[in-house]
Write an enzyme that holds these catalytic residues in place. Structure first.
Site, PDB file in Angstrom:
ATOM      1  N   HIS A  82       0.850  -1.191   0.000  1.00  0.00           N
ATOM      2  CA  HIS A  82       0.000   0.000   0.000  1.00  0.00           C
ATOM      3  C   HIS A  82       0.881   1.234   0.000  1.00  0.00           C
ATOM      4  O   HIS A  82       1.846   1.330   0.747  1.00  0.00           O
ATOM      5  CB  HIS A  82      -0.894   0.009   1.245  1.00  0.00           C
ATOM      6  N   ASP A 161     -14.686   2.832   7.029  1.00  0.00           N
ATOM      7  CA  ASP A 161     -13.693   3.744   6.453  1.00  0.00           C
ATOM      8  C   ASP A 161     -14.294   4.511   5.279  1.00  0.00           C
ATOM      9  O   ASP A 161     -14.021   5.705   5.125  1.00  0.00           O
ATOM     10  CB  ASP A 161     -12.437   2.995   5.995  1.00  0.00           C
ATOM     11  N   ARG A 168     -14.335  12.959   6.343  1.00  0.00           N
ATOM     12  CA  ARG A 168     -13.051  13.649   6.597  1.00  0.00           C
ATOM     13  C   ARG A 168     -12.706  14.568   5.447  1.00  0.00           C
ATOM     14  O   ARG A 168     -12.179  15.667   5.640  1.00  0.00           O
ATOM     15  CB  ARG A 168     -11.932  12.607   6.787  1.00  0.00           C
ATOM     16  N   SER A 183      -7.582   4.374   8.789  1.00  0.00           N
ATOM     17  CA  SER A 183      -8.153   4.241   7.451  1.00  0.00           C
ATOM     18  C   SER A 183      -7.376   3.211   6.628  1.00  0.00           C
ATOM     19  O   SER A 183      -7.959   2.304   6.022  1.00  0.00           O
ATOM     20  CB  SER A 183      -8.116   5.622   6.786  1.00  0.00           C
ATOM     21  N   LYS A 187      -8.407  -1.294   6.196  1.00  0.00           N
ATOM     22  CA  LYS A 187      -8.640  -1.915   4.887  1.00  0.00           C
ATOM     23  C   LYS A 187      -7.658  -3.054   4.641  1.00  0.00           C
ATOM     24  O   LYS A 187      -8.009  -4.105   4.104  1.00  0.00           O
ATOM     25  CB  LYS A 187      -8.487  -0.863   3.777  1.00  0.00           C
TER      26      LYS A 187
HETATM   27  N1  URA Z   1      -5.126   6.720   2.200  1.00  0.00           N
HETATM   28  C1  URA Z   1      -6.181   6.143   2.826  1.00  0.00           C
HETATM   29  O1  URA Z   1      -6.661   5.094   2.437  1.00  0.00           O
HETATM   30  N2  URA Z   1      -6.690   6.798   3.907  1.00  0.00           N
HETATM   31  C2  URA Z   1      -6.193   7.952   4.383  1.00  0.00           C
HETATM   32  O2  URA Z   1      -6.695   8.446   5.365  1.00  0.00           O
HETATM   33  C3  URA Z   1      -5.094   8.530   3.706  1.00  0.00           C
HETATM   34  C4  URA Z   1      -4.569   7.881   2.622  1.00  0.00           C
END
Ligand code: URA
Length: 437
Positions: A82, A161, A168, A183, A187
């Site tokens: 990621h 999320d 947000r 966040s 995931k």
């Molecule tokens: N990427 C994400 O998935 N969430 C965030 O809060 C910032 C970057």
């Protein structure tokens, strides 16, 4: 429990119990709590922060708000990566097939671009027919079959999320460390990978603008992953200029294809080798990071990474004729080379402004769900530290609209800063954070 009391507690800088954090996440995900209370709570977290324990409780509650994928029935060990988001960041397009070709299953759910940062799904959708909406059953079947999947997030994966991120985004609460940790890691945990390599960007084109903040984010994510039994390594990488040369959708796919064939920009190729090397090392396919990098290089050189990429495109409905002849991918009508007004050294770039230049051309979106033009983009010709002569090409714009192109010329030039004195090139990576250290 009353939400107003939780908001007041956080407003006053106190720590919330596990039950209180879970009450908030469950209540917001189910629709029992209104946006205005959630927004007030997020702003309190933004200012007051969260302890490690509160951040972990929130992350786990978010992960459990939907389906928790168990991939053990389709592959013995699955790795994921990621990136925290950047400009010209097409790393997944190279690294996922590369690592899968080296024998390690990669099951990855990617995102779309938002604001200045691009998204892997948008890039892949430049390839006619390519599907990014696989169901969980399709995800698992393809992972078992060919050892690689690159798709969008399942609707039921960490749905808390999805709701919180949208809130947000419109309440000024995106750049909060515990909220970003929750966040991303919710995931990743829900998506079921055994090992996760995090590419934490720092610089003008990243959420984290300085190394201290990037390190705190990386450490927070590694710690949580470790606590839930996942192997996690983070690399903190530079995002003070675009990665590689291309910024856009189809032009980034073209650059990824060149790299899979053993070419591509040097910084991007090396970056991919390190991230792939980390994935191979973390999962035990390579005894050290250096051996992982060497294996990554061999997998490109043998053509196996390229073959796995073709297999991925075909499996998800993409027309491989377009990746075999990448100049057939969407191309823009107007091509403009922008040249240096004077001589000097490239001293720095506002990478976020370069990303927004491409958004202005139509290649990204400022609002979720807006359509994008896959053909437009910007190709850099210089890197920080390069000597530039007057009239030398700085970047090329690919546009489909003359007014947008003219605006992009000014925006692109304003994003580059020059010095009369020599400037050091930027490093690719700053630090590495490994679980268990
Ligand atoms: N990427 C994400 O998935 N969430 C965030 O809060 C910032 C970057």
């Amino acid at each position: 429990m009353r939400m107003v009391e939780l908001i007041e507690k956080k407003r006053d800088g106190k720590a919330l119990s596990t039950e209180e954090v879970t009450f908030f996440i469950d209540g917001y995900a189910s629709g029992a709590l209104p946006d205005y209370q959630a927004a007030a709570f997020l702003m309190a977290v933004m200012w007051r922060g969260m302890s490690d324990r509160e951040t972990r409780d929130m992350t786990l509650a978010m992960a459990r708000s939907g389906e928790m994928l168990d991939l053990s029935d389709v592959a013995a060990f699955v790795v994921d990566k990621h990136s925290t988001g950047g400009v010209g960041d097409k790393v997944s397009l190279v690294v996922a097939p590369l690592v899968a070709a080296a024998g390690l299953p990669v099951g990855k759910m990617s995102g779309r671009g938002l604001g200045f940062s691009g998204g892997t799904l948008d890039k892949l959708e430049s390839i006619p027919g390519f599907r990014t909406d696989l169901s969980v059953a399709e995800f698992k079947a393809q992972l078992q079959d060919i050892g690689i999947v690159l798709t969008g997030q399942s609707a039921n994966l960490a749905p808390a999320d999805g709701k919180l991120y949208a809130l947000r985004d419109v309440t000024g609460t995106v750049p909060s460390l515990p909220l970003i940790v929750g966040s991303i890691m919710s995931k990743k945990i829900a998506a079921g990978a055994d090992a996760i390599v995090l590419d934490v960007k720092v610089g003008t084109g990243a959420f984290m603008r300085n190394l201290d903040d990037a390190r705190a984010l990386a450490e927070g994510m590694v710690r949580i992953g470790e606590e839930v039994g996942r192997k996690v390594t983070a690399q903190i990488s530079d995002m003070n200029q675009p990665l590689g040369w291309a910024v856009g959708n189809s032009i980034e796919v073209q650059e990824a294809i060149e790299t899979l064939h053993g070419g591509g920009p040097e910084d991007f190729r090396k970056h991919c080798e390190v991230i792939a090397g980390e994935m191979l090392h973390l999962s035990g396919h390579a005894a050290s990071l250096d051996m992982g990098i060497a294996l990554a290089q061999e997998t490109i050189a043998s053509g196996a990474a390229w073959e796995k990429f073709r297999q991925l495109i075909a499996a998800q409905g993409g027309d491989v004729a377009f990746v075999d002849a990448p100049d057939r991918l969407p191309t823009a009508r107007l091509v403009e080379v922008v040249r240096a007004p004077r001589a000097g050294y490239l001293a720095g770039t506002e990478a976020d402004a370069i990303g927004m230049t491409v958004v202005g051309l139509g290649g990204g979106r400022e609002k979720k769900g807006a359509p994008i033009d896959h053909a437009v983009g910007l190709r850099m010709h210089v890197k920080v530290g390069d000597r530039v002569e007057a009239d030398q090409p700085l970047f090329t714009l690919y546009a489909n609209d003359a007014a947008r192109r003219d605006e992009a010329i000014t925006r692109g030039l304003d994003a580059l800063h020059f010095s009369e004195h020599p400037v050091d090139p930027l490093p690719l990576f700053y630090e590495r954070i490994v679980s268990g250290t």
